[in-house]
Design a protein around this motif. Structure first.
Motif, PDB file in Angstrom:
ATOM      1  N   VAL A 121       2.556  16.839   6.304  1.00  0.00           N
ATOM      2  CA  VAL A 121       2.373  16.727   4.860  1.00  0.00           C
ATOM      3  C   VAL A 121       2.712  15.294   4.475  1.00  0.00           C
ATOM      4  O   VAL A 121       3.798  14.805   4.793  1.00  0.00           O
ATOM      5  CB  VAL A 121       3.262  17.721   4.082  1.00  0.00           C
ATOM      6  CG1 VAL A 121       3.092  17.512   2.575  1.00  0.00           C
ATOM      7  CG2 VAL A 121       2.918  19.160   4.453  1.00  0.00           C
ATOM      8  N   ALA A 122       1.781  14.629   3.818  1.00  0.00           N
ATOM      9  CA  ALA A 122       1.960  13.225   3.451  1.00  0.00           C
ATOM     10  C   ALA A 122       2.553  13.106   2.056  1.00  0.00           C
ATOM     11  O   ALA A 122       2.694  14.095   1.323  1.00  0.00           O
ATOM     12  CB  ALA A 122       0.628  12.495   3.536  1.00  0.00           C
ATOM     13  N   LEU A 123       2.891  11.867   1.677  1.00  0.00           N
ATOM     14  CA  LEU A 123       3.469  11.579   0.366  1.00  0.00           C
ATOM     15  C   LEU A 123       2.491  10.706  -0.405  1.00  0.00           C
ATOM     16  O   LEU A 123       2.269   9.545  -0.054  1.00  0.00           O
ATOM     17  CB  LEU A 123       4.806  10.855   0.522  1.00  0.00           C
ATOM     18  CG  LEU A 123       5.628  10.674  -0.757  1.00  0.00           C
ATOM     19  CD1 LEU A 123       6.314  11.987  -1.132  1.00  0.00           C
ATOM     20  CD2 LEU A 123       6.691   9.590  -0.563  1.00  0.00           C
ATOM     21  N   GLY A 124       1.873  11.262  -1.445  1.00  0.00           N
ATOM     22  CA  GLY A 124       0.851  10.558  -2.202  1.00  0.00           C
ATOM     23  C   GLY A 124       1.411   9.913  -3.454  1.00  0.00           C
ATOM     24  O   GLY A 124       1.429  10.531  -4.533  1.00  0.00           O
ATOM     25  N   LEU A 125       1.851   8.687  -3.340  1.00  0.00           N
ATOM     26  CA  LEU A 125       2.451   7.967  -4.472  1.00  0.00           C
ATOM     27  C   LEU A 125       1.656   6.716  -4.839  1.00  0.00           C
ATOM     28  O   LEU A 125       1.250   6.527  -5.973  1.00  0.00           O
ATOM     29  CB  LEU A 125       3.898   7.592  -4.143  1.00  0.00           C
ATOM     30  CG  LEU A 125       4.655   6.808  -5.217  1.00  0.00           C
ATOM     31  CD1 LEU A 125       4.869   7.665  -6.457  1.00  0.00           C
ATOM     32  CD2 LEU A 125       5.993   6.300  -4.677  1.00  0.00           C
ATOM     33  N   THR A 126       1.423   5.821  -3.865  1.00  0.00           N
ATOM     34  CA  THR A 126       0.786   4.533  -4.123  1.00  0.00           C
ATOM     35  C   THR A 126      -0.653   4.701  -4.594  1.00  0.00           C
ATOM     36  O   THR A 126      -1.379   5.580  -4.116  1.00  0.00           O
ATOM     37  CB  THR A 126       0.817   3.671  -2.850  1.00  0.00           C
ATOM     38  OG1 THR A 126       2.170   3.487  -2.444  1.00  0.00           O
ATOM     39  CG2 THR A 126       0.182   2.324  -3.085  1.00  0.00           C
ATOM     40  N   GLU A 127      -1.066   3.844  -5.532  1.00  0.00           N
ATOM     41  CA  GLU A 127      -2.432   3.860  -6.045  1.00  0.00           C
ATOM     42  C   GLU A 127      -3.043   2.472  -5.923  1.00  0.00           C
ATOM     43  O   GLU A 127      -2.327   1.487  -5.723  1.00  0.00           O
ATOM     44  CB  GLU A 127      -2.435   4.325  -7.501  1.00  0.00           C
ATOM     45  CG  GLU A 127      -1.895   5.736  -7.676  1.00  0.00           C
ATOM     46  CD  GLU A 127      -2.081   6.273  -9.091  1.00  0.00           C
ATOM     47  OE1 GLU A 127      -2.548   5.498  -9.959  1.00  0.00           O
ATOM     48  OE2 GLU A 127      -1.764   7.447  -9.320  1.00  0.00           O
ATOM     49  N   PRO A 128      -4.380   2.362  -6.029  1.00  0.00           N
ATOM     50  CA  PRO A 128      -5.016   1.047  -5.910  1.00  0.00           C
ATOM     51  C   PRO A 128      -4.467   0.015  -6.886  1.00  0.00           C
ATOM     52  O   PRO A 128      -4.388  -1.169  -6.572  1.00  0.00           O
ATOM     53  CB  PRO A 128      -6.497   1.351  -6.189  1.00  0.00           C
ATOM     54  CG  PRO A 128      -6.662   2.777  -5.776  1.00  0.00           C
ATOM     55  CD  PRO A 128      -5.381   3.448  -6.121  1.00  0.00           C
ATOM     56  N   GLY A 129      -4.062   0.454  -8.078  1.00  0.00           N
ATOM     57  CA  GLY A 129      -3.556  -0.478  -9.075  1.00  0.00           C
ATOM     58  C   GLY A 129      -2.063  -0.470  -9.247  1.00  0.00           C
ATOM     59  O   GLY A 129      -1.529  -1.190 -10.108  1.00  0.00           O
TER      60      GLY A 129
END
Length: 389
Positions: A121-129
């Motif tokens: 299970v990954a951690l989805g925090l960072t975004e392109p902006g």
């Protein structure tokens, strides 16, 4: 402050060291050059109990987690195989989050596979902006009749090419800034979810990638913890993941330094071993000192975490100097091997490419210095508004 380890910690370190150097070190280069998740090794880590160190007593961990233990394990693993060490990090983060905030049904669904090494299970925090400025994220979660609808994009997500699900952070109340961010468990095979891989020069077995979500409807029980607690949840976890990441860099650098010491002892030039030349021995002495200093900062941060003491600045210091000193050490050691060091037959160039990623992950050096300055001067001197918007 005690600089010693408990008997349990020494036993754990010794078991992991023996396993890693016997089973993992010989295959490091072969694994490092293929973008394929090492599930067989991950399951071995599960059998050793390493993936459940922070999961709680119901899942193989301790009642009160000892954060030094995963640090010892990850440093020893990284000495043998940097990437296998970093395969531990997502399960440690996710099990820690789930232990504190997940419902019983979510625990039963995800904990067994995570601690056994069967599930990622990954951690989805960072975004392109937005990277470290998590309060500026644009991913949204809107209430529906049955749960939540997610829209947005995440990037630079560790292990996402091989993950079955991700903890996604999204804005549930844009008016509240960082206080309006919540966390959701989202399966990667869910309708409306698309994932992609990012091609990197290192860290290939762990992988890094992107998540795009278009009208992804999840049930209400996908929410982790309370609405609006997501930002605080992830920030608290970064305070222990940062020294853990730094220790993987230090472990890889220590292996390179040890190999270089042996090389310059036996390699001769102008009738004398290279180790007798101060131009060779002094830089290695400096790197040995720097790695020890960085190591002590890491374990101080983890010890404070275990004791429940403030450690945000310690974690940022560890994340700044650990990868910095490690990259410098590996680079200089590579040069001591001359033209052999540049060859792909030796592990030095591979370690340098792998460790370079740690200078970026979980916040760059500049971000760590902002955190340290904030702890020194207070939030009134931050270079951004206090509410995080």
């Amino acid at each position: 402050m005690s600089f010693g380890l408990t008997q349990e910690q020494r036993d754990l370190r010794d078991v992991v060291r023996a396993y890693a150097r016997r089973e993992l070190a010989p295959g490091y280069l072969a694994r490092a050059r293929v973008a394929e998740f090492p599930w067989d090794c991950q399951r071995e880590l599960g059998k050793l109990g390493l993936l459940g160190l922070l999961a709680g007593p119901d899942w193989g961990g301790e009642g009160e987690p000892d954060f030094t233990a995963p640090g010892l394990a990850m440093e020893e693993l990284a000495y043998a195989d940097f990437n296998i060490a970093n395969c531990m990090l997502p399960p440690l983060i996710i099990t820690s989050i789930l232990r504190e905030h997940a419902s019983e049904s979510m625990l039963q669904e995800w904990m067994p596979g995570l601690v056994a090494g069967d599930t990622m299970v990954a951690l989805g925090l960072t975004e392109p902006g937005s990277g470290s400025d998590a309060g500026a994220m644009r991913t949204t979660a809107e209430r529906t009749a049955t749960g939540w609808r997610l829209n947005g994009e995440k990037t630079s997500i560790t292990a996402i090419p091989f993950a079955q699900a991700a903890v996604i952070f999204a804005r549930t109340d844009p008016a509240l800034g960082a206080g309006g961010v919540s966390a959701f468990m989202v399966r990667m095979d869910h309708r409306g979810v698309r994932t992609g891989a990012i091609e990197d020069p290192g860290w290939l077995p762990v992988g890094r990638g992107t998540i795009a979500m278009t009208d992804v409807d999840v049930d209400g029980d996908a929410l982790i913890g309370n609405v609006g607690d997501g930002f605080r949840t992830v920030m608290r976890n970064f305070d222990f993941t940062r020294p853990l990441l730094a220790l993987t860099a230090i472990g890889a650098a220590q292996a390179t330094l040890d190999e270089t010491v042996e090389h310059v002892r036996s390699r001769a030039a102008f009738g004398s071993p290279l180790a007798r030349f101060e131009g060779i021995s002094f830089p290695l002495a400096e790197h040995a000192t720097h790695l020890d200093l960085a190591r002590m900062i890491c374990y101080r941060a983890l010890a404070k975490r275990t004791a429940g003491e403030p450690h945000t600045a310690d974690a940022a210091m560890a994340k700044w100097v650990g990868p910095l000193y490690s990259s410098q050490a590996i680079h200089d050691c590579l040069l001591q091997f001359g033209h052999y060091g540049y060859s792909c037959e030796y592990p030095h160039e591979q370690r340098l490419r792998d460790v370079l990623a740690v200078e970026i992950a979980d916040g760059t050096a500049q971000v760590q210095k902002i955190i340290i300055a904030r702890e020194l001067f207070g939030r009134d001197f931050l270079p951004y508004p206090r509410d995080g918007r």
